[in-house]
Design a protein around this motif. Structure first.
Motif, mmCIF file in Angstrom:
data_model
loop_
_atom_site.group_PDB
_atom_site.id
_atom_site.type_symbol
_atom_site.label_atom_id
_atom_site.label_comp_id
_atom_site.label_asym_id
_atom_site.label_seq_id
_atom_site.Cartn_x
_atom_site.Cartn_y
_atom_site.Cartn_z
ATOM 1 N N ARG A 48 0.842 -1.197 0.000
ATOM 2 C CA ARG A 48 0.000 0.000 0.000
ATOM 3 C C ARG A 48 0.877 1.247 0.000
ATOM 4 O O ARG A 48 1.769 1.391 0.825
ATOM 5 N N ARG A 49 0.629 2.148 -0.928
ATOM 6 C CA ARG A 49 1.414 3.369 -1.021
ATOM 7 C C ARG A 49 1.177 4.269 0.183
ATOM 8 O O ARG A 49 0.115 4.229 0.810
ATOM 9 N N LYS A 50 2.173 5.086 0.480
ATOM 10 C CA LYS A 50 2.046 6.049 1.560
ATOM 11 C C LYS A 50 1.420 7.330 1.027
ATOM 12 O O LYS A 50 1.708 7.740 -0.098
ATOM 13 N N PRO A 51 0.558 7.978 1.802
ATOM 14 C CA PRO A 51 -0.068 9.221 1.322
ATOM 15 C C PRO A 51 0.971 10.288 1.019
ATOM 16 O O PRO A 51 1.943 10.459 1.759
ATOM 17 N N ASP A 262 -5.178 17.174 -5.480
ATOM 18 C CA ASP A 262 -5.091 16.133 -4.455
ATOM 19 C C ASP A 262 -4.234 14.982 -4.989
ATOM 20 O O ASP A 262 -4.727 14.117 -5.722
ATOM 21 N N PRO A 263 -2.957 14.940 -4.614
ATOM 22 C CA PRO A 263 -2.078 13.892 -5.162
ATOM 23 C C PRO A 263 -2.428 12.488 -4.684
ATOM 24 O O PRO A 263 -1.904 11.510 -5.225
ATOM 25 N N ASP A 264 -3.310 12.365 -3.682
ATOM 26 C CA ASP A 264 -3.691 11.052 -3.175
ATOM 27 C C ASP A 264 -5.019 10.560 -3.737
ATOM 28 O O ASP A 264 -5.444 9.450 -3.419
ATOM 29 N N ALA A 265 -5.691 11.385 -4.528
ATOM 30 C CA ALA A 265 -7.005 11.012 -5.051
ATOM 31 C C ALA A 265 -6.867 9.990 -6.174
ATOM 32 O O ALA A 265 -6.128 10.213 -7.138
ATOM 33 N N ALA A 355 -4.879 -0.102 -2.478
ATOM 34 C CA ALA A 355 -3.543 0.271 -2.939
ATOM 35 C C ALA A 355 -3.047 1.580 -2.324
ATOM 36 O O ALA A 355 -1.900 1.971 -2.566
ATOM 37 N N GLY A 356 -3.905 2.266 -1.561
ATOM 38 C CA GLY A 356 -3.466 3.490 -0.911
ATOM 39 C C GLY A 356 -3.944 4.761 -1.569
ATOM 40 O O GLY A 356 -3.542 5.865 -1.169
#
Length: 725
Positions: A48-51, A262-265, A355-356
């Motif tokens: 799982r990727r880190k935010p 939002d780079p985590d979206a 996957a994060g």
């Protein structure tokens, strides 16, 4: 290995005549992405990727505690009250079964109530809206999957969407892709003609593309996956539509801006409103979605946070993340529980979240629209497919690595269809208990000493209070939506004013109660069929307003009517109190045929519209994009592509043949000695035919598809004599 290529067409048969422009490619050069198949059985947390922005990634624990804790408390209270209702005397086995079924059903509506209550307060005290985007950095593609649809409708919608995006001044950041899985040969050629006409209309730099798949492998999920693996590398994001979707340029641009900010979206879902509906049933749905829908969606968005869901359309997706993590595996076994994943959207959201990447909704983002089925029968056809897809999730809900909220979304979808058979079983158990009270001999001598016989009894006062509580919780989300609409002066006036708005709500509640038992039996039948192993397939959805022949309505609902009549007569003979208790269900079933007939009536819907009942703001002040799409649809319909015979159209137009030839994928060589029966039959018919009329009559639909996929056979088709008309 000996191979034989397909028979090459004669150059004069497929090349454009002198003076015709050289065909342009229907698709850009491929820029492939790898889309590995994911596993539901193995997953490591380290994957799982880190935010990228952990401070912005907050989990709404207090809101979840309110929704689920409140739902649990309500359920416990309802179960306790039901226990007191049935435990006046010694409780029988059937009464315990009734208690269990009631608790399951009550928990379902209690959770919906607490979620809607949160949505009500969220909308009541909301502050701020999504900001307008002034610039964009990346390229986004708008993807419209189609399957045997009206070309006038779908291409008009895409053209209107493109115009609206261009009007924002940021149109250069967007391309448009129509990805077709059509299996009807006439519709396929109509799509190609509509695409060519649209591209000619828009001129150079249109950035509108079209692709048809030879086989609709894995349905819509496979259609999108095929696009992503072939052209996804060109685009940072993709906006996925349905064939009935409309989205304003401002809405699409804001979604793209929200994704860039939002780079985590991974997925951002909009809330589509229903528009353009005029039949009675569709207007009920349209009104309910407009008045009550925002309350439910806002509550869902508030407690889900970044662990939200995806509804398969009117959403923006980060393309590379989707390719990396959303390759769907086939489930072991045969349909309905095995095979490819039918309701793919929930699963894709779950895989993205695992996957994060975050998945969330922007329920206050305006400009997102869709349509709905025009009648009760039409929605039941779609509902059958959804039932199978959601029940199939029972094999996926326990997958490794899914977050808790994801599993809750799956559970909600599954329970949405199990609720109907549970309700049906609760009714049956209630009838059996009344029968036991009225006809079973009391057991005077039991193993335990007692002064009184074992006799099932109820506390009528508590039962009445519990019924009132259940109805209040069930109807509360509708009341919340009505109150919010009444509080908003502009919205209230757009819905016809206070009196008409209240009358419309009462009308919607009344007929929803009538339709509910019919849908209960339909959904229960779907669930039982699925459990028995019957696959639904995938039928194209009927989207136009229009009635269904009465004989078909009678055939579909005759058993519902018979069951309602039998239940009513039996209940009245057993006890008038039982008849009164079951009367809402009995009335809906007995009137199933006239109710279903009325549901698809355009005249009834238009009568209500003229009297400003079931009116939504989008009817009084239609969105500009809807007006533009409707105007373009009328204009495109005049071209007659949807009414034309595909083979004759291809035969009559050398330029169309040349374009069609370029759109076909490269033919695969076949082994020597292997003959495809359908191709051989189609070729024999074309060789024997003298005119295009004969070929059109002789060739069956599957043989037509074989011809249209084969350059050599298209060449034979072009050599036939023209029609004698």
């Amino acid at each position: 290995m000996d191979v034989v290529t397909e028979m090459p067409p004669r150059a004069a048969e497929t090349a454009p005549r002198p003076g015709l422009p050289r065909p342009e490619a229907a698709t850009p050069p491929e820029n492939r992405l790898v889309m590995p198949v994911q596993s539901f059985r193995s997953w490591k947390a380290a994957e799982r990727r880190k935010p990228a922005a952990p401070l912005a990634w907050t989990t709404p624990w207090l809101k979840r505690l309110f929704v689920f804790g409140g739902g649990l408390v309500l359920t416990a209270y309802g179960a306790w009250e039901m226990y007191n209702v049935v435990s006046v005397s010694r409780t029988t086995f059937l009464q315990y079964v009734l208690l269990l079924l009631f608790t399951v059903n009550f928990s379902w509506i209690a959770l919906a109530f607490t979620s809607a209550l949160m949505g009500f307060f969220g909308l009541l005290f909301r502050t701020g809206r999504t900001e307008r985007a002034e610039s964009l950095q990346h390229r986004t593609v708008v993807v419209m999957p189609i399957y045997n649809e009206s070309t006038a409708r779908t291409f008009a919608a895409l053209a209107a969407i493109r115009e609206s995006v261009e009007a924002t001044g940021l149109g250069a950041h967007f391309d448009y892709f129509i990805v077709s899985d059509t299996t009807n040969p006439d519709v396929w050629i109509a799509e190609e003609r509509a695409f060519l006409a649209l591209r000619e209309r828009l001129g150079p730099g249109a950035r509108v593309y079209y692709r048809h798949r030879p086989k609709n492998h894995h349905r819509k999920a496979g259609n999108i996956a095929d696009f992503v693996t072939r052209w996804g590398g060109d685009y940072e994001h993709m906006v996925v539509l349905d064939a009935d979707s409309l989205m304003t340029g401002t809405c699409i641009v804001r979604l793209a801006a929200a994704m860039e900010a939002d780079p985590d979206a991974g997925i951002i879902q909009s809330l589509p409103l229903i528009i353009n509906r005029n039949t009675f049933f569709a207007r009920l749905q349209q009104f309910a979605a407009r008045v009550y829908g925002p309350v439910i969606a806002t509550g869902l968005a508030m407690w889900s946070g970044r662990d939200g869901n995806y509804w398969g359309h009117n959403a923006i997706i980060r393309t590379k993340a989707f390719a990396d993590h959303c390759g769907l595996p086939d489930l072991k076994g045969k349909p309905p529980f095995g095979g490819h994943v039918l309701s793919h959207d929930f699963v894709e959201a779950a895989l993205m979240r695992r996957a994060g990447w975050s998945v969330y909704m922007l329920p206050d983002l305006t400009g997102s629209y869709e349509e709905s089925p025009p009648s009760l029968i039409d929605i039941s056809v779609r509902d059958r497919r959804w039932a199978q897809g959601n029940l199939q999730h029972s094999r996926i809900i326990g997958a490794k690595g899914f977050v808790w909220s994801t599993r809750q979304h799956f559970a909600t979808g599954i329970m949405g269809y199990l609720a109907s058979p549970f309700w049906l079983m609760q009714l049956v158990v209630g009838i059996l208990i009344v029968l036991q009270v009225n006809y079973a001999r009391p057991e005077y001598f039991t193993q335990e000493f007692t002064l009184f016989p074992v006799w099932p009894r109820f506390d009528p006062e508590r039962a009445l209070n519990l019924f009132a509580l259940t109805m209040a919780i069930l109807l509360a989300p509708k009341l919340f939506g009505l109150l919010l609409t009444l509080f908003d002066g502009k919205l209230r006036r757009a819905c016809g004013g206070t009196i008409r708005l209240i009358l419309s709500s009462l009308l919607e509640i009344l007929f929803s109660a009538f339709f509910a038992p019919i849908m209960m039996l339909i959904q229960s039948g779907s669930v039982f069929q699925i459990l028995l192993g019957r696959d639904t397939g995938w039928n194209p959805q009927r989207r136009d307003d229009g009635s269904i022949p009465l004989k078909d309505i009678i055939r579909r609902h005759r058993m519902h009517t018979a069951l309602g009549a039998i239940a009513g007569i039996s209940a009245f003979m057993i006890a008038t109190s039982l008849f009164a208790w079951m009367s809402p269900t009995i009335v809906g079933l007995v009137l199933a045929i006239p109710l279903s007939w009325a549901s698809g009536q355009l005249a009834l819907g238009l009568w209500l519209k003229r009297h400003k009942l079931l009116v939504t703001p989008e009817e009084g002040d239609p969105p500009a994009i809807a007006l533009r799409a409707n105007a373009l649809q009328e204009e495109f319909a005049k071209a007659g592509f949807d009414e034309a015979d595909g083979l004759k159209a291809l035969h009559a137009d050398p330029r169309l043949r040349a374009e069609h030839d370029m759109m076909l994928p490269e033919a695969h060589p076949r082994r020597r000695g292997e003959v495809e029966p359908e191709r051989a039959v189609a070729q024999a018919k074309l060789v024997e035919a003298e005119t295009i009329d004969e070929a059109a009559i002789w060739l069956k639909p599957r043989e037509r598809m074989v011809v249209l996929h084969d350059r050599a056979l298209v060449g034979l088709l072009s050599s036939l004599q023209p029609s004698k008309d």
